[in-house]
Design a protein around this motif. Structure first.
Motif, PDB file in Angstrom:
ATOM      1  N   UNK A 158       0.811  -1.218   0.000  1.00 53.96           N
ATOM      2  CA  UNK A 158       0.000   0.000   0.000  1.00 53.96           C
ATOM      3  C   UNK A 158       0.850   1.276   0.000  1.00 53.96           C
ATOM      4  N   UNK A 159       2.014   1.242   0.642  1.00 53.96           N
ATOM      5  CA  UNK A 159       2.874   2.430   0.663  1.00 53.96           C
ATOM      6  C   UNK A 159       3.426   2.734  -0.732  1.00 53.96           C
ATOM      7  N   UNK A 205      -2.951   7.427   8.372  1.00 56.15           N
ATOM      8  CA  UNK A 205      -2.435   8.798   8.352  1.00 56.15           C
ATOM      9  C   UNK A 205      -0.913   8.813   8.202  1.00 56.15           C
ATOM     10  N   UNK A 206      -0.232   7.938   8.920  1.00 52.21           N
ATOM     11  CA  UNK A 206       1.225   7.891   8.849  1.00 52.21           C
ATOM     12  C   UNK A 206       1.705   7.532   7.445  1.00 52.21           C
ATOM     13  N   UNK A 207       1.037   6.579   6.810  1.00 51.06           N
ATOM     14  CA  UNK A 207       1.447   6.157   5.468  1.00 51.06           C
ATOM     15  C   UNK A 207       1.167   7.249   4.438  1.00 51.06           C
ATOM     16  N   UNK A 208       0.048   7.942   4.581  1.00 51.41           N
ATOM     17  CA  UNK A 208      -0.289   9.018   3.646  1.00 51.41           C
ATOM     18  C   UNK A 208       0.711  10.166   3.775  1.00 51.41           C
ATOM     19  N   UNK A 215      -2.736  15.952   5.149  1.00 52.87           N
ATOM     20  CA  UNK A 215      -4.114  15.508   5.300  1.00 52.87           C
ATOM     21  C   UNK A 215      -5.027  16.714   5.461  1.00 52.87           C
ATOM     22  N   UNK A 216      -6.030  16.798   4.614  1.00 49.87           N
ATOM     23  CA  UNK A 216      -6.992  17.894   4.628  1.00 49.87           C
ATOM     24  C   UNK A 216      -8.186  17.558   5.514  1.00 49.87           C
TER      25      UNK A 216
END
Length: 288
Positions: A158-159, A205-208, A215-216
Motif C-alpha cells: 500500500x505504501x 495517516x502515517x502512510x499518507x 491531510x486535509x
C-alpha cells in the motif's frame, strides 16, 4: 505526462510510444494494458466479483452514500480540478457519478482486471480507461485529483501505491480514498473480499504523510450503523466466506432504513463532524 514503465522517460500523454525506447502498452479489447500479465486474475481480488457488484451497486444504501460523500468532498476540498483518475475503478459506478457531477473534467479509470473495465466502459463511454497495476502508475504530474475507493486494502504494497499516486498528481492535487476500518471488525466478509487488512486511522495517516501528502480531512463513516455492522460481522467470524458476499444484499425496506441513517450521517460530516469510529474511513489529502 506519461511515464515510461521501461525506461522512466516522461513524454506527452498524446504519444502512444515512449520516444526514448519505443516501449508502449499492448492493447486488450481496444484499451491500453500496462500490466497485461495481471489482467485476468491476481491475489487481491476475484474478477468474478465484478458481475456481482454491477448488479448490486445501483440503489444500494452503502454504495449510494459513498458516492454522495465522494462528490461532495470533491466540490468542497478539490474544486477547480480538471482531470480525475480513479485507480481501481471496478465497474465504473463511482466514476460515473464523478463524471455526471463534473462534466467539464476529464475522467479516467484504471483497473487491474480487464473484466472490470468492460463494465466500466459500457457505463461511461466518454471516459478514458486503461488496464494498470496501481503499484506502477504510468503517469507523472498529470492529474488534478486521484481517487482510490476501497482499493488500498487489497494491496500488500500500500505504501508503494501511495508513492505512485503522489507522483501521478500535479503539485497541489488531491488524493481521495476510502478504506475499511478497525481490524477488530475482521470477519469472513473480509476474506471473501480478498482484503489484506482493515486500517487503523493512525496507521493510514502515517502512510499518507510518508508518501508526501498533507491531510486535509479524515473521518470515519458508516458510524451510526456500526452497532449493526458489529453484530453482522461477529456472526460471520467463522462462517462461510462465500455466504459473506451477500452482506450488502438487504431487503428493500431495510435498505431504505439504512440509507436514511447514512443521509443523516452525511449531513453531520458536511457540518464538520469527524466520527472517531466507523466501518470505513474517508480521507482527503493534498500533494505538497
Amino acid at each position: 505526462m506519461k511515464r515510461c514503465l521501461a525506461c522512466d522517460t516522461l513524454y506527452p500523454v498524446s504519444d502512444v510510444a515512449c520516444p526514448a525506447c519505443r516501449w508502449q502498452p499492448v492493447l486488450e479489447n481496444g484499451l491500453p494494458a500496462y500490466a497485461p500479465a495481471l489482467s485476468a486474475e491476481s491475489l487481491g481480488f476475484k474478477a468474478s466479483h465484478f458481475a456481482e457488484l454491477a448488479a448490486l451497486e445501483a440503489g444500494n444504501f452503502w454504495f449510494e452514500a459513498r458516492n454522495r460523500l465522494i462528490v461532495w468532498a470533491l466540490r468542497r476540498y478539490a474544486s477547480g480540478f480538471d482531470s480525475f483518475l480513479e485507480v481501481g475503478c471496478g465497474t465504473g459506478y463511482v466514476l460515473t457519478a464523478v463524471a455526471e457531477a463534473f462534466p467539464r473534467a476529464h475522467v479516467a479509470g484504471s483497473e487491474i482486471f480487464s473484466a472490470g473495465l468492460s463494465f466500466a466502459a459500457s457505463r461511461l463511454p466518454r471516459a478514458t480507461f486503461m488496464q494498470m497495476d496501481a503499484r506502477t502508475i504510468p503517469f507523472s504530474g498529470e492529474f488534478g485529483a486521484i481517487g482510490l475507493f476501497d482499493v488500498l486494502e487489497h494491496i500488500v504494497e500500500d505504501e508503494t501505491v501511495l508513492d505512485q499516486v503522489h507522483t501521478a498528481l500535479r503539485p497541489g492535487g488531491h488524493l481521495l480514498l476510502t478504506v475499511p476500518q478497525h481490524q477488530w471488525l475482521w470477519s469472513a466478509t473480509d476474506d471473501y473480499a480478498c482484503h489484506v487488512r482493515r486500517y487503523a486511522a493512525a496507521d493510514l495517516h502515517a502512510k499518507v504523510r510518508a508518501a508526501g501528502f498533507s491531510i486535509v480531512r479524515s473521518t470515519s463513516f458508516v458510524s451510526m450503523l456500526l452497532p449493526l455492522m458489529m453484530l453482522s460481522r461477529l456472526s460471520r467470524r467463522s462462517g462461510d466466506a462465500e455466504a459473506s458476499g451477500a452482506e450488502l444484499s438487504v431487503a428493500p425496506w431495510l435498505n431504505r432504513m439504512l440509507g436514511a441513517a447514512m443521509v443523516v450521517e452525511a449531513r453531520m460530516i458536511r457540518a464538520c463532524v469527524d466520527f472517531p469510529v466507523g466501518g470505513s474511513r474517508f480521507l482527503i489529502a493534498r500533494k505538497t
